[in-house]
Design an enzyme around this catalytic site. Structure first.
Site, PDB file in Angstrom:
ATOM      1  N   HIS A 310      49.340  30.499  68.416  1.00  0.00           N
ATOM      2  CA  HIS A 310      50.681  31.071  68.484  1.00  0.00           C
ATOM      3  C   HIS A 310      51.688  30.036  68.004  1.00  0.00           C
ATOM      4  CE1 HIS A 310      54.186  33.201  70.035  1.00  0.00           C
ATOM      5  NE2 HIS A 310      53.403  34.255  70.097  1.00  0.00           N
ATOM      6  N   ASP A 367      47.197  39.370  71.803  1.00  0.00           N
ATOM      7  CA  ASP A 367      46.295  40.301  71.111  1.00  0.00           C
ATOM      8  C   ASP A 367      44.838  40.115  71.488  1.00  0.00           C
ATOM      9  OD1 ASP A 367      48.578  39.720  68.594  1.00  0.00           O
ATOM     10  OD2 ASP A 367      48.211  41.699  69.427  1.00  0.00           O
TER      11      ASP A 367
HETATM   12  C1  SDX Z   1      51.631  37.891  67.582  1.00  0.00           C
HETATM   13  O1  SDX Z   1      55.712  35.146  67.035  1.00  0.00           O
HETATM   14  C2  SDX Z   1      55.404  35.929  68.014  1.00  0.00           C
HETATM   15  O2  SDX Z   1      55.996  35.886  69.078  1.00  0.00           O
HETATM   16  C3  SDX Z   1      54.285  36.908  67.715  1.00  0.00           C
HETATM   17  C4  SDX Z   1      53.786  37.712  68.902  1.00  0.00           C
HETATM   18  C5  SDX Z   1      54.831  38.694  69.404  1.00  0.00           C
HETATM   19  O3  SDX Z   1      54.749  39.093  70.563  1.00  0.00           O
HETATM   20  O4  SDX Z   1      55.670  39.137  68.561  1.00  0.00           O
HETATM   21  O5  SDX Z   1      53.396  36.855  69.947  1.00  0.00           O
HETATM   22  C6  SDX Z   1      52.580  38.569  68.513  1.00  0.00           C
HETATM   23  O6  SDX Z   1      51.775  38.018  66.392  1.00  0.00           O
HETATM   24  C7  SDX Z   1      50.574  36.971  68.160  1.00  0.00           C
HETATM   25  C8  SDX Z   1      49.723  36.247  67.059  1.00  0.00           C
HETATM   26  C9  SDX Z   1      48.630  37.223  66.584  1.00  0.00           C
HETATM   27  N1  SDX Z   1      47.934  36.649  65.416  1.00  0.00           N
HETATM   28  C10 SDX Z   1      46.658  36.205  65.513  1.00  0.00           C
HETATM   29  O7  SDX Z   1      46.002  36.166  66.555  1.00  0.00           O
HETATM   30  C11 SDX Z   1      46.056  35.756  64.189  1.00  0.00           C
HETATM   31  C12 SDX Z   1      45.324  34.443  64.378  1.00  0.00           C
HETATM   32  N2  SDX Z   1      46.314  33.370  64.634  1.00  0.00           N
HETATM   33  C13 SDX Z   1      46.769  32.597  63.508  1.00  0.00           C
HETATM   34  O8  SDX Z   1      46.832  33.250  62.297  1.00  0.00           O
HETATM   35  C14 SDX Z   1      47.954  31.677  63.863  1.00  0.00           C
HETATM   36  O9  SDX Z   1      47.629  31.041  65.023  1.00  0.00           O
HETATM   37  C15 SDX Z   1      49.359  32.288  64.012  1.00  0.00           C
HETATM   38  C16 SDX Z   1      49.733  33.123  62.849  1.00  0.00           C
HETATM   39  C17 SDX Z   1      49.439  33.095  65.262  1.00  0.00           C
HETATM   40  C18 SDX Z   1      50.336  31.112  64.116  1.00  0.00           C
HETATM   41  O10 SDX Z   1      50.357  30.478  62.890  1.00  0.00           O
HETATM   42  P1  SDX Z   1      51.148  29.084  62.682  1.00  0.00           P
HETATM   43  O11 SDX Z   1      52.069  28.822  63.816  1.00  0.00           O
HETATM   44  O12 SDX Z   1      51.704  29.100  61.300  1.00  0.00           O
HETATM   45  O13 SDX Z   1      50.016  28.016  62.834  1.00  0.00           O
HETATM   46  P2  SDX Z   1      49.162  27.475  61.619  1.00  0.00           P
HETATM   47  O14 SDX Z   1      48.586  28.614  60.874  1.00  0.00           O
HETATM   48  O15 SDX Z   1      49.982  26.468  60.890  1.00  0.00           O
HETATM   49  O16 SDX Z   1      47.961  26.744  62.400  1.00  0.00           O
HETATM   50  C19 SDX Z   1      48.016  25.383  62.766  1.00  0.00           C
HETATM   51  C20 SDX Z   1      46.564  24.891  62.673  1.00  0.00           C
HETATM   52  C21 SDX Z   1      45.955  25.085  61.273  1.00  0.00           C
HETATM   53  O17 SDX Z   1      44.907  24.141  61.157  1.00  0.00           O
HETATM   54  P3  SDX Z   1      45.205  22.744  60.310  1.00  0.00           P
HETATM   55  O18 SDX Z   1      45.838  23.134  59.015  1.00  0.00           O
HETATM   56  O19 SDX Z   1      46.171  21.965  61.230  1.00  0.00           O
HETATM   57  O20 SDX Z   1      43.860  22.081  60.204  1.00  0.00           O
HETATM   58  O21 SDX Z   1      45.739  25.681  63.564  1.00  0.00           O
HETATM   59  C22 SDX Z   1      44.772  26.392  62.793  1.00  0.00           C
HETATM   60  C23 SDX Z   1      45.306  26.434  61.357  1.00  0.00           C
HETATM   61  O22 SDX Z   1      44.212  26.564  60.440  1.00  0.00           O
HETATM   62  N3  SDX Z   1      44.721  27.735  63.379  1.00  0.00           N
HETATM   63  C24 SDX Z   1      43.609  28.409  63.610  1.00  0.00           C
HETATM   64  C25 SDX Z   1      44.015  29.610  64.214  1.00  0.00           C
HETATM   65  N4  SDX Z   1      45.347  29.629  64.318  1.00  0.00           N
HETATM   66  C26 SDX Z   1      45.789  28.469  63.793  1.00  0.00           C
HETATM   67  N5  SDX Z   1      42.306  28.102  63.352  1.00  0.00           N
HETATM   68  C27 SDX Z   1      41.406  29.028  63.733  1.00  0.00           C
HETATM   69  N6  SDX Z   1      41.714  30.215  64.331  1.00  0.00           N
HETATM   70  C28 SDX Z   1      43.010  30.536  64.568  1.00  0.00           C
HETATM   71  N7  SDX Z   1      43.319  31.689  65.151  1.00  0.00           N
END
Ligand code: SDX
Length: 432
Positions: A310, A367
């Site tokens: 998140h 989720d």
């Molecule tokens: C919702 O914003 C809100 O409030 C949203 C929400 C709401 O109520 O409106 O809470 C609802 O959208 C919840 C999120 C649902 N999405 C998912 O579950 C999809 C999986 N999660 C990711 O795509 C990600 O965690 C996000 C999109 C939720 C957040 O993305 P960020 O903040 O841009 O974080 P990032 O992608 O920059 O990740 C940081 C690191 C990266 O690794 P490095 O580059 O540092 O090596 O963490 C890793 C990412 O690759 N990472 C994950 C991961 N999420 C982040 N690695 C594996 N699995 C994951 N789920």
């Protein structure tokens, strides 16, 4: 932000080369500190750069407060845990939109309005017929919401904003239920004024003309809880989209329709559908959840553990905590044993001990468990994000209304840093 760092009287100092600039700060009611850069370009010629807006506040808001480090979520100051336990979705919708918990008379009037505006114009049923049976309900939902502006053309802010808010809150569940019936080729079931909001949604989805249908109380209560937990979440992607579109003075229906489109994305509201598809894939792959934990850690794999991570919560998502707690109870009361719940719990247990997830502060989000409860309620996977939209609607409306009522509200128009070609002369076709 540790309030010992900055106080209300502080200004931030910015040094560019040998020049010093003072920037005013603003401090919120929870001691969050913002550096006001609204005059930055005029003063310095420079803009800030913040890809994904992770460090940028787009507005001041009094609707929802999140503390990502402490796992705090409050709607108008009320902790989500208390609202989940003691309130209901209509009560929470009123709170978010109008800023206070309704008294008995206000709540009765609001409920009466929502039940007496739940029909959609019969001509709108023709729109459903134009969609193929395979159409994703989110695409139908955004199209139908936008088309409401054809039936209520005066739905800008200056018109009777409360009437249009009630119309949208009342009609979205009808549109959602009709899109479900359309997808399974069953006749539409019309809204009923004698049912609660959640019971009416379930009745419109699952009742059939050929036999009586009684909404199970445990399913009605589970849906109401899910709607409360999804009702608002400050400036997330879809809410910021609603504010962005609304800032051009587009009408309420067009603004909310854009929010539905943003929510559809698998990284946002579409994640609940992706979580179930991921858990099913793990189940069909012999339940080898450790294999998928390793996949998620391998950047080359592009695989993400859906329902994890998140932008704001860096400790735990309080909604996920509540849903994990209620999943066992709801499934056993409904009489469902779902192997996907066990896989989800195993994934969470392993991930929370794994350095990759700990280092990146990746925890289950709202989720991760919601889809398992929707599934146990008999809601099909492709309707999960529609249920998210149904829950988020009062939050979107509250945020749109707050933005439109902000004195001096301006159209959202961010700047950019250009990285393309510098000036060059045109090349005629024969010389390319
Ligand atoms: C919702 O914003 C809100 O409030 C949203 C929400 C709401 O109520 O409106 O809470 C609802 O959208 C919840 C999120 C649902 N999405 C998912 O579950 C999809 C999986 N999660 C990711 O795509 C990600 O965690 C996000 C999109 C939720 C957040 O993305 P960020 O903040 O841009 O974080 P990032 O992608 O920059 O990740 C940081 C690191 C990266 O690794 P490095 O580059 O540092 O090596 O963490 C890793 C990412 O690759 N990472 C994950 C991961 N999420 C982040 N690695 C594996 N699995 C994951 N789920």
């Amino acid at each position: 932000m540790n309030k010992d760092h900055l106080t209300l009287t502080d200004t931030a100092k910015l040094f560019i080369n040998d020049k010093e600039f003072d920037l005013p700060t603003t401090v919120g009611s929870e001691d969050e500190v913002g550096i006001d850069i609204s005059q930055l370009r005029n003063k310095t010629g420079a803009i800030t750069f913040d890809s994904g807006y992770g460090n940028t506040g787009s507005c001041q808001s009094s609707i929802t407060f999140i503390d990502g480090e402490k796992g705090i979520l409050r709607y108008r100051g009320y902790p989500i845990e208390e609202l989940a336990e003691k309130s209901n979705f209509i009560d929470v919708s009123f709170l978010l939109i109008f800023g206070h918990l309704p008294n008995k008379a206000e709540l009765e009037r609001f409920h009466f309005q929502l039940t007496h505006h739940s029909l959609i114009h019969e001509d709108m049923k023709k729109f459903f017929e134009g969609f193929p049976p395979t159409a994703h309900p989110m695409g139908i939902l955004s199209a139908m919401v936008s088309s409401l502006s054809a039936f209520y053309p005066e739905a800008g802010y200056d018109a009777d904003v409360e009437l249009n808010i009630v119309r949208l809150l009342a009609k979205l569940k009808t549109i959602a239920a009709f899109s479900y019936k359309k997808s399974i080729g069953q006749p539409y079931v019309y809204p009923r004024n004698d049912l609660s909001y959640s019971a009416d949604m379930l009745n419109m989805m699952f009742a059939v003309p050929s036999e009586p249908y009684e909404v199970p109380k445990v399913v009605e209560e589970a849906l109401d809880l899910l709607l409360i937990l999804h009702a608002d979440h400050e400036q997330n992607c879809s809410t910021s989209t609603v504010r962005m579109v609304g800032s051009s003075e587009a009408n309420l229906f067009a603004s909310i329709s854009s929010g539905i489109c943003a929510l559809w994305g698998p990284l946002h509201g579409g994640a609940n559908q992706q979580v179930i598809q991921m858990l099913e894939k793990i189940k069909n792959d012999g339940g080898d959840y450790k294999k998928y934990i390793n996949l998620a850690k391998d950047r080359e794999s592009k695989f993400k553990l859906m329902g994890f991570g998140h932008r704001v919560y860096k400790n735990f998502d309080p909604r996920a905590k509540i849903l994990k707690g209620s999943a066992d109870r709801v499934l056993s009361e409904i009489g469902v044993k779902d192997p996907l719940l066990d896989i989800a719990k195993n994934l969470e247990e392993i991930a929370l001990k794994d350095e990759f997830f700990i280092e990146r502060k990746l925890y289950p989000n709202v989720d991760f468990y919601s889809g398992i409860i929707y599934r146990a309620m008999g809601i099909p996977t492709n309707m999960f994000t529609v249920m998210f939209a149904l829950g988020r609607l009062p939050g979107w409306i509250a945020q749109w209304k707050e933005m439109r009522e902000t004195p001096g509200a301006r159209i959202y128009r961010p700047r950019q840093i250009y990285t393309g070609e510098t000036k060059r002369s045109f090349v005629p076709l024969e010389k390319r």
